[in-house]
Design a protein around this motif. Sequence first.
Motif, PDB file in Angstrom:
ATOM      1  N   ILE A 193      42.701  41.950  36.894  1.00 49.83           N
ATOM      2  CA  ILE A 193      42.392  40.995  35.821  1.00 49.83           C
ATOM      3  C   ILE A 193      40.909  41.049  35.471  1.00 49.83           C
ATOM      4  O   ILE A 193      40.528  41.107  34.285  1.00 49.83           O
ATOM      5  CB  ILE A 193      42.804  39.567  36.228  1.00 49.83           C
ATOM      6  CG1 ILE A 193      44.326  39.464  36.322  1.00 49.83           C
ATOM      7  CG2 ILE A 193      42.266  38.544  35.218  1.00 49.83           C
ATOM      8  CD1 ILE A 193      44.817  38.138  36.863  1.00 49.83           C
ATOM      9  N   GLY A 212      36.565  36.443  33.040  1.00 49.35           N
ATOM     10  CA  GLY A 212      37.704  37.072  33.699  1.00 49.35           C
ATOM     11  C   GLY A 212      37.853  36.624  35.143  1.00 49.35           C
ATOM     12  O   GLY A 212      38.977  36.514  35.665  1.00 49.35           O
ATOM     13  N   VAL A 242      45.064  32.453  38.033  1.00 49.10           N
ATOM     14  CA  VAL A 242      46.369  33.134  38.095  1.00 49.10           C
ATOM     15  C   VAL A 242      46.791  33.374  39.537  1.00 49.10           C
ATOM     16  O   VAL A 242      47.933  33.078  39.932  1.00 49.10           O
ATOM     17  CB  VAL A 242      46.301  34.475  37.319  1.00 49.10           C
ATOM     18  CG1 VAL A 242      47.558  35.301  37.581  1.00 49.10           C
ATOM     19  CG2 VAL A 242      46.148  34.199  35.829  1.00 49.10           C
ATOM     20  N   THR A 243      45.890  33.903  40.349  1.00 48.37           N
ATOM     21  CA  THR A 243      46.259  34.222  41.732  1.00 48.37           C
ATOM     22  C   THR A 243      46.460  32.967  42.578  1.00 48.37           C
ATOM     23  O   THR A 243      47.338  32.936  43.453  1.00 48.37           O
ATOM     24  CB  THR A 243      45.197  35.115  42.374  1.00 48.37           C
ATOM     25  OG1 THR A 243      43.895  34.510  42.211  1.00 48.37           O
ATOM     26  CG2 THR A 243      45.180  36.490  41.728  1.00 48.37           C
ATOM     27  N   ALA A 256      41.220  35.200  36.852  1.00 46.55           N
ATOM     28  CA  ALA A 256      41.754  35.819  38.066  1.00 46.55           C
ATOM     29  C   ALA A 256      41.998  34.775  39.145  1.00 46.55           C
ATOM     30  O   ALA A 256      43.037  34.783  39.821  1.00 46.55           O
ATOM     31  CB  ALA A 256      40.791  36.891  38.568  1.00 46.55           C
ATOM     32  N   TRP A 263      39.955  42.360  31.794  1.00 47.05           N
ATOM     33  CA  TRP A 263      39.888  41.209  30.888  1.00 47.05           C
ATOM     34  C   TRP A 263      39.048  41.504  29.647  1.00 47.05           C
ATOM     35  O   TRP A 263      39.505  41.305  28.517  1.00 47.05           O
ATOM     36  CB  TRP A 263      39.333  40.005  31.646  1.00 47.05           C
ATOM     37  CG  TRP A 263      39.323  38.729  30.858  1.00 47.05           C
ATOM     38  CD1 TRP A 263      38.236  38.095  30.332  1.00 47.05           C
ATOM     39  CD2 TRP A 263      40.454  37.931  30.504  1.00 47.05           C
ATOM     40  NE1 TRP A 263      38.605  36.952  29.674  1.00 47.05           N
ATOM     41  CE2 TRP A 263      39.969  36.822  29.765  1.00 47.05           C
ATOM     42  CE3 TRP A 263      41.820  38.044  30.731  1.00 47.05           C
ATOM     43  CZ2 TRP A 263      40.816  35.845  29.262  1.00 47.05           C
ATOM     44  CZ3 TRP A 263      42.664  37.052  30.237  1.00 47.05           C
ATOM     45  CH2 TRP A 263      42.157  35.974  29.512  1.00 47.05           C
TER      46      TRP A 263
END
Length: 499
Positions: A188, A205, A212-213, A209, A192
């Motif tokens: 990512i 970005g 999302v993670t 990251a 990005w």
Amino acid sequence: MTSQLEESSAPPTGRKSSTFGADLGASLVVFLVAVPLCVGIAAASGVPVELGILTGIIGGLVVGLMPGSSIQVSGPAAGLTVLVASAVHAHGLAMLGVIVLGAGVLQILLGLAKLGTWFRAISPAVVQGMLAGIGLVIILGQIYPVGGLEQPDTTAAKFTGLGELATSLVTTPAGQSGLALAAVALLIMVGWKKFVPAPVNLVPGALIAVVVTSAAAFAFDLPVEKVEVGSLLGAINIPTVAAFGEINLAVIGSMITFALIASAESLFSAAAVDRMHDSPKTQFNKELVAQGAGNSICGVFGALPMTAVIVRSATNVQAGAKTKASRVLHGVWLLLFVVALPGVLGFIPLAVLAALLLQAGWKLLELKSLVQLARENRSEAAIVAFTAVMILGTDLLVGTLAGLAVAVVKTAVEVSRLHVRAEHADEHVHVELGGNATFLRLPRLLEHLENLPSNKHVHLDLSTVRHLDRACHQAVENWIAEHRKNNGTVEVAMPAKAG
């Protein structure tokens, strides 16, 4: 006429408003970049994560208001994780505030003595090697949290533990989950800016990251360690009177190392950031005082040391910052975040923070720049590589000093170039020397003089020598005396000033 004068002298409110709008937007972007980095750097340094955010707050609210630079942003830096981890391991967390406070006072004194500009005289190859060495140490250390393992204390242990790490990454649930999360986070962050169009890609970005993670780790209940978050007030580690009583030579050495490395990183960052914008340029001595004031306050609260950080500073410029307001506001947002939403940090896996630092370490290596440097100047590239390897094999201070020593020797050898030209005739020899005759070239000088024929008149012309040091001067005089003693004749033209 009066109305025209009043109109012309009125402040340009529209321009101020547009400037504030640009600074407000930039501050939010920098804040979003700073949050995961403050947390990750603190975790990698082996201290409570709240101390990393506290340093970011002080960098914004204190250094942000002080004169020096108008655009660059200060906070905890990945380049100091090695120093902090080493200091905490050697002296304990209770001494961190004492060390950072002492380093801050030293920085203030250096700035007041107007020594800030002298940091620009350090060899760029040594600086690049220092950053590359830090990058190597970060990478070698942060691959262990990805596999769910504790980071070994020494470089040798980190190398010998790679087999166990590989096994953990492949066979254990924590290692497999950490590897997957770190890989996704890196993908990512790398992709990005490349694949997401503007203006969406203005969102950092690294933040995407982490979100999302962290969401994936929560949704799938992955067996990975997460950030442990406590109260900001509870994490404050004010140095005690007893801690000051434990100051010894090793602690003073750490203070000096922190001060020099933090100052160099801040001022090199300032030089780089100044090339990115059209705002007023950095006043190096005032910036050094500002960094010292920030570190002194960090020391009082027992927080991490700070530097001006190139990643946040470049983000600030790219986000359109115009004045100091952007970096001050970023400190405000950090303070509000840690007060209102500290529990959010507890969802972040340590493997993801390790991925952030792995990317930061990779950027510090600057491999493309090193390859280009090797093509243009192999000796400079060799200094970069030597400094980096020495830092990896010893520690930051020893490695950097070794790199500086090699750079000084290289410069001395290059500066002391000596040109010797001899013209032989039937009855005499004309020998002309040019350049700089220093002790480093003494063997070559003596070799030429001792090989001259003793049966011919020698005209030794040193008039074009720019510098003749004491060692070479004495060698020439001794040779002349010896040559004449053996019934040879010599005519000498010495430099106007023989030193």
